[in-house]
Design a protein around this motif. Sequence first.
Motif, PDB file in Angstrom:
ATOM      1  N   LEU A 154       0.770  -1.213   0.028  1.00  0.00           N
ATOM      2  CA  LEU A 154      -0.077   0.261  -0.060  1.00  0.00           C
ATOM      3  C   LEU A 154       0.886   1.289  -0.049  1.00  0.00           C
ATOM      4  CD1 LEU A 154      -2.791   1.214   0.323  1.00  0.00           C
ATOM      5  CD2 LEU A 154      -2.404   1.096   2.488  1.00  0.00           C
ATOM      6  N   SER A 155       1.956   1.154   0.763  1.00  0.00           N
ATOM      7  CA  SER A 155       2.907   2.308   0.818  1.00  0.00           C
ATOM      8  C   SER A 155       3.386   2.623  -0.525  1.00  0.00           C
ATOM      9  CB  SER A 155       3.826   2.401   1.922  1.00  0.00           C
ATOM     10  OG  SER A 155       4.936   3.097   1.777  1.00  0.00           O
ATOM     11  N   GLU A 156       3.826   1.584  -1.187  1.00  0.00           N
ATOM     12  CA  GLU A 156       4.391   1.973  -2.425  1.00  0.00           C
ATOM     13  C   GLU A 156       3.453   2.348  -3.440  1.00  0.00           C
ATOM     14  OE1 GLU A 156       5.953  -0.929  -6.054  1.00  0.00           O
ATOM     15  OE2 GLU A 156       6.652  -1.396  -3.982  1.00  0.00           O
ATOM     16  N   LYS A 157       2.220   1.782  -3.479  1.00  0.00           N
ATOM     17  CA  LYS A 157       1.132   2.485  -4.484  1.00  0.00           C
ATOM     18  C   LYS A 157       0.979   3.709  -3.959  1.00  0.00           C
ATOM     19  CE  LYS A 157      -0.861  -2.017  -5.641  1.00  0.00           C
ATOM     20  NZ  LYS A 157      -0.495  -2.044  -7.050  1.00  0.00           N
ATOM     21  N   SER A 158       0.734   4.134  -2.853  1.00  0.00           N
ATOM     22  CA  SER A 158       0.393   5.419  -2.133  1.00  0.00           C
ATOM     23  C   SER A 158       1.363   6.417  -2.753  1.00  0.00           C
ATOM     24  CB  SER A 158      -0.127   5.397  -0.967  1.00  0.00           C
ATOM     25  OG  SER A 158      -1.323   4.580  -0.557  1.00  0.00           O
ATOM     26  N   ASN A 159       2.676   5.994  -2.274  1.00  0.00           N
ATOM     27  CA  ASN A 159       3.619   7.059  -2.729  1.00  0.00           C
ATOM     28  C   ASN A 159       3.816   7.329  -4.243  1.00  0.00           C
ATOM     29  OD1 ASN A 159       4.951   7.946  -0.261  1.00  0.00           O
ATOM     30  ND2 ASN A 159       5.608   5.618   0.097  1.00  0.00           N
ATOM     31  N   ALA A 160       3.209   6.379  -5.106  1.00  0.00           N
ATOM     32  CA  ALA A 160       3.054   6.633  -6.303  1.00  0.00           C
ATOM     33  C   ALA A 160       1.922   7.605  -6.941  1.00  0.00           C
ATOM     34  CB  ALA A 160       3.440   5.293  -7.147  1.00  0.00           C
TER      35      ALA A 160
END
Length: 99
Positions: free
Chosen positions: A29-35
């Motif tokens: 989720l963090s990776e997707k949100s940061n993108a």
Amino acid sequence: MNPQPVYVFARWQVKDGHLDTVLQLLAILSEKSNAEEGNLFYKLHQSNTDKNTLMLYECYKDEAAVSAHRNSEHFQTMVLGQIVPLLESREALLTSYLF
């Protein structure tokens, strides 16, 4: 007038026995949100006294970016569909920087 960034402080209390699963989902989720275009940062913190207490510290360029995040497929599927059932409680505070 430029829109002001919105900071989100979210406190999640994970049910006993589910921390590893929640952390694995949060890594994705963090990776997707940061993108996300409107995301300025998405950080996860863990309590020093209770490993099941997580604090999410997020920043978005404006209110529209917060809405886009909350309406995203990954938020709907991962947070609401997979993570929330593994939490005892969940609260979020949206803030604006003063000084």
